[in-house]
Enzyme design. Structure first.
Site, PDB file in Angstrom:
ATOM      1  N   GLY A  23       0.901  -1.307  -0.126  1.00 34.89           N
ATOM      2  CA  GLY A  23       0.082  -0.045  -0.075  1.00 34.89           C
ATOM      3  C   GLY A  23       0.696   1.295  -0.022  1.00 34.89           C
ATOM      4  N   ARG A  24       0.292   2.446  -0.289  1.00 33.22           N
ATOM      5  CA  ARG A  24       0.999   3.545  -0.063  1.00 33.22           C
ATOM      6  C   ARG A  24       0.117   4.945  -0.050  1.00 33.22           C
ATOM      7  NH1 ARG A  24       4.746   5.317  -4.161  1.00 33.22           N
ATOM      8  NH2 ARG A  24       5.294   3.228  -4.629  1.00 33.22           N
TER       9      ARG A  24
ATOM     10  N   LYS B  78       0.342   9.324   1.284  1.00 38.36           N
ATOM     11  CA  LYS B  78       1.107  10.696   0.985  1.00 38.36           C
ATOM     12  C   LYS B  78       2.478  10.711   0.943  1.00 38.36           C
ATOM     13  CE  LYS B  78      -1.925  14.123   1.374  1.00 38.36           C
ATOM     14  NZ  LYS B  78      -2.289  15.067   2.345  1.00 38.36           N
ATOM     15  N   PHE B  79       3.038  10.089   2.319  1.00 36.32           N
ATOM     16  CA  PHE B  79       4.485  10.250   2.625  1.00 36.32           C
ATOM     17  C   PHE B  79       4.806   8.775   3.045  1.00 36.32           C
ATOM     18  CE2 PHE B  79       2.604  14.170   4.040  1.00 36.32           C
ATOM     19  CZ  PHE B  79       3.060  15.143   3.262  1.00 36.32           C
ATOM     20  N   ALA B  80       4.193   7.797   2.787  1.00 29.28           N
ATOM     21  CA  ALA B  80       4.667   6.445   3.103  1.00 29.28           C
ATOM     22  C   ALA B  80       4.455   5.183   1.925  1.00 29.28           C
ATOM     23  CB  ALA B  80       4.068   6.052   4.374  1.00 29.28           C
ATOM     24  N   VAL B  81       5.244   4.388   1.886  1.00 29.04           N
ATOM     25  CA  VAL B  81       4.995   3.183   0.938  1.00 29.04           C
ATOM     26  C   VAL B  81       5.222   2.117   1.998  1.00 29.04           C
ATOM     27  CG1 VAL B  81       5.787   1.964  -1.140  1.00 29.04           C
ATOM     28  CG2 VAL B  81       6.242   4.518  -0.889  1.00 29.04           C
ATOM     29  N   VAL B  82       4.307   0.925   1.956  1.00 27.48           N
ATOM     30  CA  VAL B  82       4.530  -0.135   2.769  1.00 27.48           C
ATOM     31  C   VAL B  82       4.622  -1.303   1.626  1.00 27.48           C
ATOM     32  CG1 VAL B  82       3.317  -1.573   4.357  1.00 27.48           C
ATOM     33  CG2 VAL B  82       2.727   0.732   4.366  1.00 27.48           C
TER      34      VAL B  82
ATOM     35  N   LYS C 112       7.149  -0.426   6.503  1.00 28.97           N
ATOM     36  CA  LYS C 112       6.571   1.085   6.286  1.00 28.97           C
ATOM     37  C   LYS C 112       7.656   2.197   6.044  1.00 28.97           C
ATOM     38  CE  LYS C 112       3.264   4.495   7.369  1.00 28.97           C
ATOM     39  NZ  LYS C 112       1.984   4.782   8.287  1.00 28.97           N
TER      40      LYS C 112
ATOM     41  N   ASP D  21      -7.483   8.728  12.866  1.00 32.77           N
ATOM     42  CA  ASP D  21      -7.542   8.392  11.339  1.00 32.77           C
ATOM     43  C   ASP D  21      -8.068   7.210  10.997  1.00 32.77           C
ATOM     44  OD1 ASP D  21      -7.188   9.074   8.525  1.00 32.77           O
ATOM     45  OD2 ASP D  21      -4.965   8.444   8.750  1.00 32.77           O
TER      46      ASP D  21
HETATM   47  P1  ADP Z   1      -0.243   5.786   5.393  1.00 32.45           P
HETATM   48  O1  ADP Z   1      -0.091   6.729   6.474  1.00 32.45           O
HETATM   49  O2  ADP Z   1       0.469   6.107   4.159  1.00 32.45           O
HETATM   50  O3  ADP Z   1      -1.754   5.648   5.074  1.00 32.45           O
HETATM   51  P2  ADP Z   1      -0.391   3.037   6.332  1.00 32.45           P
HETATM   52  O4  ADP Z   1       0.215   2.683   7.674  1.00 32.45           O
HETATM   53  O5  ADP Z   1      -1.986   3.271   6.514  1.00 32.45           O
HETATM   54  O6  ADP Z   1       0.177   4.290   5.659  1.00 32.45           O
HETATM   55  O7  ADP Z   1      -0.290   2.096   5.379  1.00 32.45           O
HETATM   56  C1  ADP Z   1      -0.766   2.185   3.954  1.00 32.45           C
HETATM   57  C2  ADP Z   1      -1.278   0.768   3.571  1.00 32.45           C
HETATM   58  O8  ADP Z   1      -0.482  -0.206   3.597  1.00 32.45           O
HETATM   59  C3  ADP Z   1      -2.607   0.355   4.249  1.00 32.45           C
HETATM   60  O9  ADP Z   1      -3.713   0.784   4.234  1.00 32.45           O
HETATM   61  C4  ADP Z   1      -2.450  -1.326   3.922  1.00 32.45           C
HETATM   62  O10 ADP Z   1      -3.153  -1.554   2.926  1.00 32.45           O
HETATM   63  C5  ADP Z   1      -1.048  -1.551   3.773  1.00 32.45           C
HETATM   64  N1  ADP Z   1      -0.200  -1.944   5.060  1.00 32.45           N
HETATM   65  C6  ADP Z   1       0.115  -1.112   6.156  1.00 32.45           C
HETATM   66  N2  ADP Z   1       0.477  -1.690   7.235  1.00 32.45           N
HETATM   67  C7  ADP Z   1       0.380  -2.958   7.092  1.00 32.45           C
HETATM   68  C8  ADP Z   1       0.578  -4.284   7.541  1.00 32.45           C
HETATM   69  N3  ADP Z   1       1.119  -4.237   9.052  1.00 32.45           N
HETATM   70  N4  ADP Z   1       0.561  -5.451   7.025  1.00 32.45           N
HETATM   71  C9  ADP Z   1      -0.073  -5.466   5.910  1.00 32.45           C
HETATM   72  N5  ADP Z   1      -0.356  -4.315   5.106  1.00 32.45           N
HETATM   73  C10 ADP Z   1      -0.084  -3.267   5.692  1.00 32.45           C
HETATM   74 MG    MG Z   2      -3.038   4.814   6.122  1.00 35.76          MG
END
Ligand code: ADP
Ligand code: MG
Length: 323
Positions: free
Chosen positions: A36-37, A39-43, A58, A152
């Site tokens: 996922g991604r 604004k300021f993060a990619v996971v 993250k 959030d």
């Molecule tokens: P942002 O601050 O960019 O919204 P998030 O922490 O919400 O970042 O992470 C973005 C997306 O990445 C989440 O909506 C989810 O789909 C995926 N993600 C985040 N953390 C996890 C995790 N621990 N396991 C699986 N997917 C995750």
């Molecule tokens: Mg999020």
């Protein structure tokens, strides 16, 4: 020093125990795809080479809009650490630093976002939805008990440990979370209008009730498959939220139980002080109709005072004597 006091006045947590490692991440982990991604993060999905264990990495930018944002990243880590004993929050396994990012290695939630359940052609049976909402409330209750509000909560930030069979929920994304009792810079912590409470749009002080509004929105989405306030543009959405423009007689509610509607109705209330707390919510009959004789809040024993303290389900606010 000055930065520290400014951060804490803004409701940011500053103390972390986790050592931020500076050796290269890719010597120990293999990146295997994107989860996922924002604004300021990619996971990214990430496998620990030594064990084969999967994590979610993250990647948080250290600089955003030309500003040093290390304090925000440290804050997100601090909230995760403070939530170590909260079984509904993802665990923080380790942290690494690269040139541009701080990378949080998080417990992997393999079932993806609750969002996918909200937009799927086939909605979950209410008996399953109530279990997910109980777990969400438990997580939120435990956060509120340590004096932190999430701010959030939305279907994209509530994940599942597995999808088939349907597992347990895990709360993620504490970037906007704030310590209670701080005014915060509300202009900066504005979440997605579709999911935020009216008081946030009005820049009023943060309370735990703001998270309960979001629980109402999420419940609405799980039972109807629709977003209650989404308009054609941001303006319209803002207006829908601030007027609490919800129509429970819509076609999408035809298959929804009376108790579910009652639960949502009591959360989507304009005045934050008139919303039930997470603990109050746990006693709502909708959540327990499939479990007669079940004890609400099993993992957190409540004190007698909390038990007798005004349960908002008993009667609408105007009928309560001690108002
Ligand atoms: P942002 O601050 O960019 O919204 P998030 O922490 O919400 O970042 O992470 C973005 C997306 O990445 C989440 O909506 C989810 O789909 C995926 N993600 C985040 N953390 C996890 C995790 N621990 N396991 C699986 N997917 C995750
Ligand atoms: Mg999020």
């Amino acid at each position: 020093r000055r930065l520290d006091s400014r951060s804490s006045a803004a409701g940011l947590l500053g103390d972390i125990q986790t050592h931020i490692q500076t050796d290269p991440l890719d010597s120990l982990y293999e990146i295997t795809g994107e989860l996922g991604r924002g604004k300021f993060a990619v996971v990214k999905r990430c496998v620990e080479k030594a064990t084969g264990k999967v994590f979610a990495a993250k990647f948080l930018k250290k600089r955003r809009r030309g500003r040093d944002c290390r304090a925000e990243v440290v804050h997100e880590m601090a909230v995760l650490e403070a939530s170590r004993n909260n079984p509904r929050v993802v665990n923080l396994h380790a942290a690494y630093e690269t040139d541009h990012d701080i990378v949080l290695l998080l417990e992997y939630a393999a079932g993806g976002e609750i969002f996918d359940l909200c937009v799927s052609d086939e909605l979950l049976p209410e008996g399953q939805i109530t279990r997910l909402i109980r777990q969400t409330l438990e997580g939120v209750h435990l956060m509120h008990q340590i004096g932190v509000v999430h701010l959030d909560l939305k279907p994209q930030n509530i994940l599942l440990t597995s999808l088939n069979p349907l597992g347990d929920i895990k709360l993620v994304d504490f970037g906007l979370a704030r310590r209670l009792g701080t005014a915060g810079e509300l202009r900066e912590i504005l979440g997605t209008p579709e999911y935020v409470a009216p008081e946030i749009l009005n820049y009023e002080p943060i309370t735990t009730a703001t998270d309960l509004w979001s629980v109402g929105v999420i419940t609405y989405m799980l039972v109807t498959g629709e977003s209650p306030f989404a308009g054609d543009d941001k303006q319209e959405t803002f207006l829908n939220v601030s007027q609490v423009n919800v129509d429970y007689s819509r076609e999408s509610f035809s298959m929804v139980s009376e108790l579910a509607v009652d639960f949502i109705r009591k959360l989507l209330v304009k005045a934050p002080e008139d919303r039930p707390s997470a603990a109050d919510c746990m006693t709502h009959p909708w959540l327990w109709q499939h479990y007669p004789g079940f004890d609400p809040l099993p993992s957190t024993p409540r004190t007698p005072r909390e038990r007798s303290g005004g349960c908002k389900w008993a009667a609408p606010p105007e009928d309560q004597e001690d108002k």
